[in-house]
Write an enzyme that holds these catalytic residues in place. Structure first.
Site, mmCIF file in Angstrom:
data_model
loop_
_atom_site.group_PDB
_atom_site.id
_atom_site.type_symbol
_atom_site.label_atom_id
_atom_site.label_comp_id
_atom_site.label_asym_id
_atom_site.label_seq_id
_atom_site.Cartn_x
_atom_site.Cartn_y
_atom_site.Cartn_z
ATOM 1 N N ASP A 196 -5.099 -10.769 5.935
ATOM 2 C CA ASP A 196 -5.595 -9.252 5.324
ATOM 3 C C ASP A 196 -6.951 -9.046 6.433
ATOM 4 O O ASP A 196 -7.726 -9.836 6.504
ATOM 5 C CB ASP A 196 -6.148 -9.380 4.052
ATOM 6 C CG ASP A 196 -6.265 -8.250 3.662
ATOM 7 O OD1 ASP A 196 -6.510 -7.140 4.257
ATOM 8 O OD2 ASP A 196 -6.489 -7.913 2.207
ATOM 9 N N ASP A 197 -6.420 -7.901 7.453
ATOM 10 C CA ASP A 197 -7.628 -7.597 8.193
ATOM 11 C C ASP A 197 -7.931 -8.576 9.260
ATOM 12 O O ASP A 197 -9.418 -8.853 9.539
ATOM 13 C CB ASP A 197 -8.985 -7.236 7.333
ATOM 14 C CG ASP A 197 -8.808 -5.696 6.815
ATOM 15 O OD1 ASP A 197 -7.725 -5.426 6.427
ATOM 16 O OD2 ASP A 197 -9.931 -5.264 6.476
ATOM 17 N N ASP A 229 -1.883 -7.898 8.363
ATOM 18 C CA ASP A 229 -1.411 -6.407 8.122
ATOM 19 C C ASP A 229 -2.048 -5.506 9.030
ATOM 20 O O ASP A 229 -1.362 -4.583 9.276
ATOM 21 C CB ASP A 229 -1.725 -5.934 6.498
ATOM 22 C CG ASP A 229 -3.241 -5.993 6.288
ATOM 23 O OD1 ASP A 229 -4.067 -6.783 7.025
ATOM 24 O OD2 ASP A 229 -3.756 -5.670 5.259
ATOM 25 N N HIS A 230 -3.095 -5.592 9.633
ATOM 26 C CA HIS A 230 -3.686 -4.932 10.833
ATOM 27 C C HIS A 230 -4.707 -5.554 11.222
ATOM 28 O O HIS A 230 -5.395 -6.514 10.588
ATOM 29 C CB HIS A 230 -3.906 -3.643 10.265
ATOM 30 C CG HIS A 230 -4.763 -3.290 9.187
ATOM 31 N ND1 HIS A 230 -6.125 -3.563 9.177
ATOM 32 C CD2 HIS A 230 -4.577 -3.199 7.694
ATOM 33 C CE1 HIS A 230 -6.812 -3.413 8.017
ATOM 34 N NE2 HIS A 230 -5.795 -3.395 7.034
ATOM 35 N N CYS A 240 -4.519 -0.868 4.495
ATOM 36 C CA CYS A 240 -3.745 -2.112 3.752
ATOM 37 C C CYS A 240 -2.559 -1.579 3.035
ATOM 38 O O CYS A 240 -1.325 -2.227 3.383
ATOM 39 C CB CYS A 240 -4.735 -2.395 2.687
ATOM 40 S SG CYS A 240 -5.784 -3.589 3.122
#
Length: 498
Positions: A55-56, A266-267, A95
């Site tokens: 995540d992130d 995710d990014h 997200c």
């Protein structure tokens, strides 16, 4: 260091990109490919599919992607044992929209989740339906951030687990282990970590020399608060690395070689909410013993919308034509073929804490990238409606991003960090025109709320005005009292399914 060396050393890009005209949805070719899979692995069962999602986390913050200052030993191991993708993308650096693509095979505008904290269209068949129909159990272990429940009907779903002395909950390792021990059917499991997303660890006396800087953040080397946050972020990455190691131990203990394991994030956090590569380019590493050649690298363009079609192809199914993605199964099998000519990006700043009206769209091929900022300061006057309460937010959005022009064009081969906007370069006008034409065509096929018309600047809101309303304060944004609660149903575009 010259630009060519920078590209090679930082991103690890290969100089060669072999492109062919393979038809990605040709059934006979897929069947041929699946024969190879079966011949390379066990023939009495379909492969288990595991997708680990961080995540992130920036793609630039992994050892295997060129950052020697951060501990990502588990991901580095996966790259050595499998395939590393240099050009994997999500369409949205946020997200919920990013995850919805993974689970539906459709870009955010088509699946409906193109603003954070919003829902997928209720009539879409997601991974839970598609893979169940192919004989799989579908499991979510960790963070969800997608809705509605009617679209995402997991066979098993386990929430993150609280853990002492760390800033974020852990993935449910005990439940994962118990499932690996007892599963009878082939399964598709998404293990979704809450790391390294902030809140980060508190690192005392951080050293600037322990952080790797790039052209997009070099100016912050002497910013003590930034360095401290970055050190905490690195520590959170290390914590997630321990989780990945534990999962890999469980996989190697309880499952056989007929297991595809994919890692991604995710990014990127440095480009969150933008359509720059620092937000949209994602790490992507796949291990599949006896199918994927260890230590292999792919430079082909792949996308999160490709994941579900790939899983369906592996499960001996065919993805419907309504999906945007294409199977990249041939890449896993060692064929260097084109999967996508373009990948696309979407920016929707509404429904986040800052909630400025500044939508963008992006189209990218292997070399060039075109960005359209639809409410840039250059065209804001043409976007105004004549309604003072509406125009306040349109002007506010343009001014919040006043340094971002209407058009951006980048030569990513020579400028991977998008520092030099070539939109006005006379030698590249034909390149820009072609990308612009194809972007607008794609937007139309997605039923975008925007088009090429300057002066079309909708203010979007969920049905019932739930979420971050533009005309109300948020912890990061204050609205003048004279403007508060002035937007009516006649001033906004309501997204019914949100």
């Amino acid at each position: 260091m010259n630009k060519k060396k920078l590209v090679l050393s930082v991103l690890g890009f290969s100089v060669l990109a072999l492109i062919s005209c393979l038809g990605n949805k040709d059934i006979s070719r897929q069947q041929k490919d699946l024969t190879i899979v079966k011949g390379s692995t066990q023939t009495n069962s379909k492969p288990n599919l595991i997708f680990y999602l961080a995540d992130d986390q920036d793609v630039y913050d992994y050892g295997c992607y060129g950052n020697e200052k951060v501990n990502t030993a588990a991901v580095n191991r996966l790259a050595k044992e499998g395939m590393l993708f240099n050009n994997a993308f999500t369409a949205q650096a946020i997200c919920a929209p990013s995850r919805s693509q993974l689970f539906t095979g459709k870009y955010p505008l088509k699946n409906g989740c193109f603003a954070n904290h919003t829902a997928t269209r209720p009539d879409i068949k997601s991974v839970t339906t598609q893979m169940k129909n192919l004989g799989y159990q579908v499991v979510l272990a960790g963070k969800s951030h997608v809705k509605p429940e009617g679209v995402y009907q997991w066979d098993r779903e386990w929430e993150p687990v609280p853990k002492k002395d760390v800033p974020r909950d852990y993935i449910p390792l005990d439940s994962i282990e118990a499932y690996f021990k007892t599963s009878k059917k082939p399964f598709c499991m998404f293990i979704t970590s809450k790391y390294p997303h902030g809140k980060y660890f508190d690192v005392e006396n951080p050293n600037t020399d322990d952080i790797k800087f790039y052209p997009f953040n070099e100016h912050k080397k002497n910013d003590k608060a930034y360095v401290k946050a970055k050190a905490g972020y690195y520590r959170s990455i290390e914590e997630d690395n321990t989780q990945i190691e534990k999962v890999l131990d469980l996989v190697d203990t309880y499952l056989d070689d007929n297991t595809l394991f994919i890692y991604s994030a995710d990014h990127g956090v440095s480009g969150k909410f933008t359509v720059k590569d620092i937000g949209l380019k994602v790490p992507f590493v796949a291990r599949w013993p006896k199918v994927i050649k260890p230590g292999s690298i792919s430079n082909q363009l792949i996308h999160y919308t490709d994941v579900l079609p790939t899983f369906m192809a592996i499960a001996e199914g065919k993805s419907p034509s309504s999906m945007d993605g294409n199977s990249f199964l041939p890449l896993l099998q060692g064929q260097d073929v084109e999967i996508n000519k373009y990948v696309y990006g979407v920016r929707t700043n509404q429904n986040i804490l800052n909630s400025e009206v500044f939508p963008s769209r992006m189209i990218r091929d292997m070399r060039y990238k075109y960005i359209r900022n639809f409410n840039s300061i250059e065209v804001v006057n043409q976007n105004l409606t004549g309604k003072a309460n509406v125009d306040y937010f349109i002007k506010r959005g343009a001014n919040a991003h006043k340094n971002e022009p209407l058009e951006e064009l980048y030569d990513l081969q020579n400028d991977p960090f998008e520092q030099n906007n070539l939109a006005q370069n006379p030698e590249l006008q034909s390149v820009k025109a072609k990308l612009k034409q194809d972007l607008f065509s794609w937007m139309k096929s997605q039923e975008d709320i925007l088009d090429e018309t300057i002066g079309n600047m909708p203010i979007i809101t969920p049905k019932g005005n739930k979420g971050f309303k533009l005309d109300q304060d948020t912890p990061r944004r204050k609205i003048p009292d004279s403007i508060k609660n002035t937007l009516t149903v006649n001033d906004v575009t309501i997204i019914e399914h949100w």
